[in-house]
Motif scaffolding. Structure first.
Motif, PDB file in Angstrom:
ATOM      1  N   GLY A   9       0.831  -1.195   0.000  1.00 53.65           N
ATOM      2  CA  GLY A   9       0.000   0.000   0.000  1.00 53.65           C
ATOM      3  C   GLY A   9       0.869   1.249   0.000  1.00 53.65           C
ATOM      4  N   GLY A  10       0.205   2.402  -0.126  1.00 59.99           N
ATOM      5  CA  GLY A  10       0.943   3.656  -0.103  1.00 59.99           C
ATOM      6  C   GLY A  10       0.172   4.787  -0.723  1.00 59.99           C
ATOM      7  N   LEU A  11       0.898   5.870  -0.984  1.00 60.16           N
ATOM      8  CA  LEU A  11       0.322   7.072  -1.577  1.00 60.16           C
ATOM      9  C   LEU A  11       0.764   7.168  -3.032  1.00 60.16           C
ATOM     10  CD1 LEU A  11      -1.086   9.867  -1.398  1.00 60.16           C
ATOM     11  CD2 LEU A  11       1.110  10.774  -0.569  1.00 60.16           C
ATOM     12  N   VAL A  12      -0.206   7.403  -3.915  1.00 58.83           N
ATOM     13  CA  VAL A  12       0.105   7.494  -5.335  1.00 58.83           C
ATOM     14  C   VAL A  12      -0.813   8.528  -5.968  1.00 58.83           C
ATOM     15  CG1 VAL A  12      -1.505   5.644  -5.974  1.00 58.83           C
ATOM     16  CG2 VAL A  12       0.485   6.124  -7.431  1.00 58.83           C
ATOM     17  N   GLN A  13      -0.351   9.148  -7.036  1.00 60.05           N
ATOM     18  CA  GLN A  13      -1.186  10.101  -7.753  1.00 60.05           C
ATOM     19  C   GLN A  13      -2.186   9.377  -8.640  1.00 60.05           C
ATOM     20  OE1 GLN A  13       1.506  12.752  -9.838  1.00 60.05           O
ATOM     21  NE2 GLN A  13       1.398  14.235  -8.156  1.00 60.05           N
ATOM     22  N   ALA A  14      -3.281  10.045  -8.923  1.00 56.71           N
ATOM     23  CA  ALA A  14      -4.272   9.483  -9.831  1.00 56.71           C
ATOM     24  C   ALA A  14      -3.607   9.129 -11.158  1.00 56.71           C
ATOM     25  CB  ALA A  14      -5.395  10.486 -10.049  1.00 56.71           C
ATOM     26  N   ARG A  19       0.814  -2.266  -6.422  1.00 53.58           N
ATOM     27  CA  ARG A  19       0.719  -3.727  -6.411  1.00 53.58           C
ATOM     28  C   ARG A  19       0.643  -4.177  -4.967  1.00 53.58           C
ATOM     29  NH1 ARG A  19       4.369  -8.125  -6.302  1.00 53.58           N
ATOM     30  NH2 ARG A  19       3.831  -9.879  -7.690  1.00 53.58           N
ATOM     31  N   LEU A  20      -0.505  -4.728  -4.592  1.00 55.77           N
ATOM     32  CA  LEU A  20      -0.687  -5.263  -3.252  1.00 55.77           C
ATOM     33  C   LEU A  20      -0.365  -6.750  -3.258  1.00 55.77           C
ATOM     34  CD1 LEU A  20      -4.044  -3.580  -2.148  1.00 55.77           C
ATOM     35  CD2 LEU A  20      -1.709  -2.693  -1.997  1.00 55.77           C
ATOM     36  N   SER A  21       0.351  -7.174  -2.235  1.00 55.78           N
ATOM     37  CA  SER A  21       0.715  -8.578  -2.121  1.00 55.78           C
ATOM     38  C   SER A  21       0.292  -9.099  -0.758  1.00 55.78           C
ATOM     39  CB  SER A  21       2.224  -8.736  -2.304  1.00 55.78           C
ATOM     40  OG  SER A  21       2.601 -10.092  -2.249  1.00 55.78           O
ATOM     41  N   CYS A  22      -0.082 -10.362  -0.710  1.00 56.67           N
ATOM     42  CA  CYS A  22      -0.523 -10.983   0.535  1.00 56.67           C
ATOM     43  C   CYS A  22       0.067 -12.384   0.615  1.00 56.67           C
ATOM     44  CB  CYS A  22      -2.049 -11.037   0.580  1.00 56.67           C
ATOM     45  SG  CYS A  22      -2.747 -11.974   1.968  1.00 56.67           S
ATOM     46  N   VAL A  23       0.785 -12.625   1.688  1.00 56.05           N
ATOM     47  CA  VAL A  23       1.353 -13.946   1.934  1.00 56.05           C
ATOM     48  C   VAL A  23       0.593 -14.596   3.080  1.00 56.05           C
ATOM     49  CG1 VAL A  23       3.412 -15.233   2.562  1.00 56.05           C
ATOM     50  CG2 VAL A  23       3.617 -13.188   1.161  1.00 56.05           C
ATOM     51  N   TYR A  93      -7.254  -1.641   2.327  1.00 56.73           N
ATOM     52  CA  TYR A  93      -7.448  -2.888   1.583  1.00 56.73           C
ATOM     53  C   TYR A  93      -7.056  -4.071   2.463  1.00 56.73           C
ATOM     54  CZ  TYR A  93      -8.269  -0.355  -2.744  1.00 56.73           C
ATOM     55  OH  TYR A  93      -8.803   0.451  -3.722  1.00 56.73           O
ATOM     56  N   TYR A  94      -7.950  -5.069   2.480  1.00 55.01           N
ATOM     57  CA  TYR A  94      -7.759  -6.247   3.322  1.00 55.01           C
ATOM     58  C   TYR A  94      -7.650  -7.505   2.458  1.00 55.01           C
ATOM     59  CZ  TYR A  94      -9.454  -3.195   7.063  1.00 55.01           C
ATOM     60  OH  TYR A  94      -9.620  -2.164   7.957  1.00 55.01           O
ATOM     61  N   CYS A  95      -6.626  -8.285   2.716  1.00 53.41           N
ATOM     62  CA  CYS A  95      -6.516  -9.606   2.102  1.00 53.41           C
ATOM     63  C   CYS A  95      -7.385 -10.576   2.886  1.00 53.41           C
ATOM     64  CB  CYS A  95      -5.057 -10.052   2.138  1.00 53.41           C
ATOM     65  SG  CYS A  95      -4.760 -11.709   1.500  1.00 53.41           S
ATOM     66  N   THR A  96      -8.099 -11.443   2.181  1.00 54.01           N
ATOM     67  CA  THR A  96      -8.969 -12.400   2.848  1.00 54.01           C
ATOM     68  C   THR A  96      -8.795 -13.792   2.259  1.00 54.01           C
ATOM     69  OG1 THR A  96     -10.818 -11.989   1.334  1.00 54.01           O
ATOM     70  CG2 THR A  96     -10.714 -10.639   3.325  1.00 54.01           C
ATOM     71  N   ALA A  97      -9.121 -14.782   3.080  1.00 55.76           N
ATOM     72  CA  ALA A  97      -9.059 -16.176   2.651  1.00 55.76           C
ATOM     73  C   ALA A  97     -10.308 -16.913   3.102  1.00 55.76           C
ATOM     74  CB  ALA A  97      -7.812 -16.841   3.229  1.00 55.76           C
ATOM     75  N   TRP A  98     -10.820 -17.724   2.204  1.00 54.77           N
ATOM     76  CA  TRP A  98     -11.979 -18.559   2.564  1.00 54.77           C
ATOM     77  C   TRP A  98     -11.485 -19.915   3.069  1.00 54.77           C
ATOM     78  CZ3 TRP A  98     -12.412 -14.617  -0.780  1.00 54.77           C
ATOM     79  CH2 TRP A  98     -13.615 -13.889  -0.814  1.00 54.77           C
ATOM     80  N   VAL A 117      -4.307   2.427   1.062  1.00 56.05           N
ATOM     81  CA  VAL A 117      -4.054   2.918  -0.288  1.00 56.05           C
ATOM     82  C   VAL A 117      -4.672   4.310  -0.391  1.00 56.05           C
ATOM     83  CG1 VAL A 117      -4.591   2.632  -2.738  1.00 56.05           C
ATOM     84  CG2 VAL A 117      -3.939   0.635  -1.355  1.00 56.05           C
ATOM     85  N   THR A 118      -3.861   5.286  -0.726  1.00 56.40           N
ATOM     86  CA  THR A 118      -4.330   6.658  -0.865  1.00 56.40           C
ATOM     87  C   THR A 118      -3.975   7.163  -2.254  1.00 56.40           C
ATOM     88  OG1 THR A 118      -4.004   7.069   1.501  1.00 56.40           O
ATOM     89  CG2 THR A 118      -4.285   8.990   0.076  1.00 56.40           C
TER      90      THR A 118
END
Length: 121
Positions: A9-14, A19-23, A93-98, A117-118
């Motif tokens: 996550g982070g700050l980015v301009q429009a 790229r979000l990653s979840c381990v 943003y939240y990573c989720t698992a079923w 994420v901003t």
């Protein structure tokens, strides 16, 4: 105890990208659907993208054509590529698992801690 650890996550301009990653630590990763939810201030949490154990993907209408979810079973990782970003994508943003073999129409079982994420205009 299954753990989900997000990063990216982070700050980015429009118009920019993130790229979000979840381990995850779950041994049942290959048989579990994975997804990303988001929650903006004052808004309800929504499922942004999901990917089943057979790689079927689904997206909320507002991100179709801009976001892409993918998974790597060997690395037990799920990635959300976001491009181009809009100010309205600003959220946690939240990573989720079923649970293994559970449908994505049901609530996910496990949640990460969230990553901000901003997107500035």
């Amino acid at each position: 105890q299954v753990q989900l650890v997000e990063s990216g996550g982070g700050l980015v301009q429009a118009g920019g990208s993130l790229r979000l990653s979840c381990v995850t630590s779950t041994s049942a990763f290959a048989n579990s659907a994975m997804g990303w939810y988001r929650q903006a201030p004052g808004k309800q949490r929504e499922l942004v993208a999901s990917i089943t154990r057979t790689d079927i993907t689904n997206y909320v209408d507002s991100v179709k054509g801009r976001f892409a979810i993918s998974r790597d079973n060997a690395k037990k990782t799920v990635v959300l590529q976001m491009n181009p970003l809009k100010p309205e994508d600003t959220a946690v943003y939240y990573c989720t698992a079923w649970l293994p073999f559970a449908p994505t129409q049901s609530p996910p079982k496990y949640w990460g801690q969230g990553t901000q994420v901003t997107v500035s205009s």
